[in-house]
Design a protein around this motif. Structure first.
Motif, short mmCIF file in Angstrom:
data_model
loop_
_atom_site.label_atom_id
_atom_site.label_comp_id
_atom_site.label_asym_id
_atom_site.label_seq_id
_atom_site.Cartn_x
_atom_site.Cartn_y
_atom_site.Cartn_z
N THR A 168 0.83 -1.20 0.00
CA THR A 168 0.00 0.00 0.00
C THR A 168 0.86 1.25 0.00
N ASP A 169 1.74 1.37 1.00
CA ASP A 169 2.65 2.51 1.11
C ASP A 169 3.89 2.04 1.86
N SER A 170 4.89 2.90 1.93
CA SER A 170 6.08 2.61 2.75
C SER A 170 6.62 3.90 3.34
N GLU A 187 -9.52 -4.24 1.77
CA GLU A 187 -9.61 -2.80 1.54
C GLU A 187 -8.96 -1.95 2.64
N TRP A 188 -8.65 -2.53 3.78
CA TRP A 188 -7.96 -1.78 4.83
C TRP A 188 -6.54 -1.43 4.37
N HIS A 189 -6.11 -0.23 4.70
CA HIS A 189 -4.79 0.26 4.27
C HIS A 189 -3.69 -0.76 4.56
N HIS A 190 -3.71 -1.35 5.74
CA HIS A 190 -2.78 -2.45 6.03
C HIS A 190 -3.36 -3.34 7.12
N GLU A 261 -7.42 4.05 7.15
CA GLU A 261 -7.88 4.37 5.80
C GLU A 261 -8.30 3.12 5.03
N LEU A 262 -9.33 3.27 4.21
CA LEU A 262 -9.75 2.25 3.25
C LEU A 262 -9.26 2.64 1.87
N VAL A 263 -8.81 1.66 1.09
CA VAL A 263 -8.24 1.96 -0.23
C VAL A 263 -9.05 1.29 -1.33
N HIS A 269 -2.16 3.71 -5.75
CA HIS A 269 -0.74 3.62 -6.11
C HIS A 269 0.09 3.89 -4.86
N PRO A 270 1.06 3.03 -4.52
CA PRO A 270 1.86 3.20 -3.30
C PRO A 270 2.65 4.51 -3.30
#
Length: 312
Positions: A168-170, A187-190, A261-263, A269-270
Motif C-alpha cells: 500500500t505505502d512505505s 480494503e484496509w490500508h494495512h 484508511e480504506l483503499v 498507487h503506493p
C-alpha cells in the motif's frame, strides 16, 4: 489475474513466562474478553469482532510469537494456498486439517522466511458479538500486526509472492532508504506490515476502537494506570489512523487506533513517505517525537521461537 486467497487478519498468538500478568493486563486494562482457557492458555476476544478470538496468550519458559493467523474464504482456498506453498518449497508445520481451537475450522500452518509460524484457516465459527457503544473504550477488532525483520525487503517479497499481500505505502529515511512497508489483503490500508529491525521480533499489534472519543478514553485509561507509553497520541500520515502505543507487561508494543484508511484496489498507487517529516509521523503534532528511544522500544527482544512450532 492472480486470485487473492488471504481475506483478513484473524489473531495474534504470543507466549511468555508470566501468563497471569499478561491476562490481567489484556482483560482488565486493555479491554479484551477472556472467552476460553485450558491448561495455561487463554483465548481473548474483542467484543465488537466476529472472530472467535483475536489474541491467544500461552504460558511458556520463553517469550515468543507463537503464530499470526489469517483467514481464507473457503477450505478449497486453504488447499490451493497449501499447494502453492509446497510447490515453492515453503516448509509446512502441518498439512491442512481440522482445527481444535475455539470455533474449529480448517487450516494450515507454515514457516515464513524469517521463521515465524503463519496459520491460514477457513470455516471458523463466527462468534456472537455486539455493537460497541458510545464512550465504551474497548477494542472493536484487531486492526493490524507489524513485525521486525533484519532483512525486510526479503520478508515483504515473501508475503507478496506467497500470500498475495499488496504493497500500500512505505516509510523511508533519507540516509537509509525504506524502513517500513504497509501490506494489505483487503480494503484496509494495512493488515500486516514489516519494519526494518535488528532481529526477528514482534513490533506491535494494533486494536481498532469505535471512534476518536473511545480511542482517547482508552489512551487515558492506560496513562492513569501507569502503563508505559511508547508513542502518541497522534495521527499517522500513512494509513491516516490515530495511534497510541504502550508496552504490555512483557515488553510487547500494543496500539490503540481508529479510522484506518480504506483503499480502492483499482486506483491505489503506493507512496514512499519521508519518515523524517513531522507531518508524516504525526499529522496532529500531539505525540512525543519519534526518536531512537521510541524506535528501540518497538525493536523488542529477539523472538525465541523462530523456526520452532508452538506446542499447540
Amino acid at each position: 489475474m492472480t486470485k487473492h486467497l488471504i481475506t483478513h487478519l484473524r489473531h495474534v498468538d504470543i507466549a511468555m513466562p508470566d501468563l497471569d500478568r499478561q491476562v490481567d493486563f489484556y482483560r482488565n486494562l486493555w479491554g479484551l474478553t477472556d472467552v476460553a482457557r485450558d491448561s495455561g492458555v487463554h483465548f481473548l476476544a474483542a467484543e465488537g469482532s466476529p472472530e472467535q478470538y483475536i489474541m491467544r496468550l500461552r504460558r511458556d519458559d520463553l517469550k515468543r510469537l507463537d503464530l499470526v493467523a489469517f483467514g481464507a474464504a473457503t477450505p478449497a482456498d486453504v488447499d490451493e494456498l497449501t499447494s502453492r506453498l509446497v510447490k515453492d518449497g515453503v516448509t509446512l508445520v502441518h498439512e491442512p486439517r481440522a482445527l481444535d481451537t475455539p470455533g474449529g475450522g480448517y487450516g494450515v500452518r507454515f514457516f515464513d522466511c524469517d521463521g515465524r509460524v503463519v496459520e491460514v484457516s477457513a470455516d471458523v465459527g463466527v462468534r456472537v458479538h455486539r455493537r460497541i457503544e458510545e464512550r465504551e473504550s474497548i477494542p472493536v477488532r484487531l486492526s493490524h500486526f507489524v513485525v521486525n525483520s533484519p532483512t525486510p525487503e526479503a520478508t515483504v517479497a515473501w508475503y507478496v509472492r506467497h500470500l498475495g499481500f499488496r504493497l500500500t505505502d512505505s516509510l523511508a529515511l533519507p540516509h537509509m532508504g525504506e524502513l517500513m512497508w504497509f501490506l494489505r489483503c483487503n480494503e484496509w490500508h494495512h493488515s500486516f506490515a514489516v519494519s526494518r529491525g535488528p532481529h526477528v521480533s514482534f513490533h506491535h499489534a494494533s486494536f481498532e476502537m469505535r471512534g476518536i472519543d473511545e480511542y482517547m478514553r482508552g489512551t487515558g485509561r492506560m496513562l492513569r494506570n501507569g502503563v508505559e507509553k511508547v508513542w502518541g497520541p497522534g495521527r499517522h500520515k500513512a494509513g491516516d489512523n490515530t495511534f497510541s502505543y504502550f508496552l504490555d507487561p512483557v515488553g510487547n508494543t500494543v496500539e490503540y487506533t481508529t479510522e484506518l484508511e480504506l483503499v480502492d484496489e483499482d486506483t491505489w498507487h503506493p507512496t514512499v513517505f519521508d519518515a523524517t517529516s513531522e507531518d508524516v509521523a504525526d499529522q496532529w503534532g500531539t505525540a512525543n517525537p519519534m526518536n531512537e528511544i521510541v524506535a528501540s522500544r518497538q525493536f523488542n527482544d529477539p523472538d525465541k521461537g523462530v523456526f520452532i512450532a508452538p506446542p499447540i
